[in-house]
Scaffold this motif. Sequence first.
Motif, PDB file in Angstrom:
ATOM      1  N   ARG A 132       0.824  -1.226   0.000  1.00 64.75           N
ATOM      2  CA  ARG A 132       0.000   0.000   0.000  1.00 64.75           C
ATOM      3  C   ARG A 132       0.853   1.269   0.000  1.00 64.75           C
ATOM      4  O   ARG A 132       0.568   2.227   0.715  1.00 64.75           O
ATOM      5  N   GLY A 133       1.900   1.249  -0.778  1.00 60.46           N
ATOM      6  CA  GLY A 133       2.751   2.419  -0.907  1.00 60.46           C
ATOM      7  C   GLY A 133       3.804   2.568   0.191  1.00 60.46           C
ATOM      8  O   GLY A 133       4.615   3.486   0.150  1.00 60.46           O
ATOM      9  N   ILE A 134       3.799   1.663   1.158  1.00 58.07           N
ATOM     10  CA  ILE A 134       4.791   1.679   2.235  1.00 58.07           C
ATOM     11  C   ILE A 134       5.962   0.811   1.778  1.00 58.07           C
ATOM     12  O   ILE A 134       5.804  -0.397   1.583  1.00 58.07           O
ATOM     13  N   LYS A 135       7.119   1.417   1.611  1.00 57.18           N
ATOM     14  CA  LYS A 135       8.294   0.675   1.166  1.00 57.18           C
ATOM     15  C   LYS A 135       8.935  -0.045   2.348  1.00 57.18           C
ATOM     16  O   LYS A 135       9.084   0.526   3.430  1.00 57.18           O
ATOM     17  N   ILE A 136       9.326  -1.297   2.115  1.00 53.45           N
ATOM     18  CA  ILE A 136       9.986  -2.098   3.146  1.00 53.45           C
ATOM     19  C   ILE A 136      11.434  -2.274   2.709  1.00 53.45           C
ATOM     20  O   ILE A 136      11.708  -2.897   1.680  1.00 53.45           O
ATOM     21  N   LEU A 137      12.344  -1.672   3.478  1.00 57.24           N
ATOM     22  CA  LEU A 137      13.743  -1.565   3.086  1.00 57.24           C
ATOM     23  C   LEU A 137      14.692  -2.063   4.159  1.00 57.24           C
ATOM     24  O   LEU A 137      14.358  -2.044   5.346  1.00 57.24           O
ATOM     25  N   THR A 138      15.899  -2.434   3.738  1.00 57.65           N
ATOM     26  CA  THR A 138      16.970  -2.707   4.693  1.00 57.65           C
ATOM     27  C   THR A 138      17.484  -1.364   5.214  1.00 57.65           C
ATOM     28  O   THR A 138      17.246  -0.318   4.594  1.00 57.65           O
ATOM     29  N   PRO A 139      18.210  -1.383   6.316  1.00 54.07           N
ATOM     30  CA  PRO A 139      18.804  -0.125   6.794  1.00 54.07           C
ATOM     31  C   PRO A 139      19.662   0.560   5.721  1.00 54.07           C
ATOM     32  O   PRO A 139      19.580   1.773   5.534  1.00 54.07           O
ATOM     33  N   LYS A 140      20.464  -0.209   4.994  1.00 57.26           N
ATOM     34  CA  LYS A 140      21.323   0.371   3.965  1.00 57.26           C
ATOM     35  C   LYS A 140      20.495   1.002   2.847  1.00 57.26           C
ATOM     36  O   LYS A 140      20.795   2.114   2.402  1.00 57.26           O
TER      37      LYS A 140
END
Length: 133
Positions: free
Chosen positions: A118-126
Amino acid sequence: MRVVLDTNVFVSGIHRTGDSGRIISMFRDKKFELISSMPIIEEIIKTLKNFRVPLSKEDISTWENIILENSLIVEPEERVEIVKEDKDDNKFIEAAISGKADYIISQDNHLLKIKEFRGIKILTPKEFLDIVG
């Protein structure tokens, strides 16, 4: 910018290691608004109590207060079952939805493989640091 931090990022960051440490510094410097929920905070505290690098009860209490006083604490109204392999991880997505987060920062492959919801990006810290500098 609103961000949900997975427990692993928070705990690694408290111990000032690498990219997670930089993200915790950004949180402390109010470079983003931390979105959290009581289930997330409870998991962070439980993990800190049992972590291989022990913190004193006072330090754990201090971090709990830092989170409570410097975060937008949401009570998710919508339950989701996006993470099938580890249903407990859904609490991060639920908090992100309720808090209208831009990002979830995680080192958990169950969350990372979703990439976006839903438009929320799930990213690593880097990946997060590469975007925001």
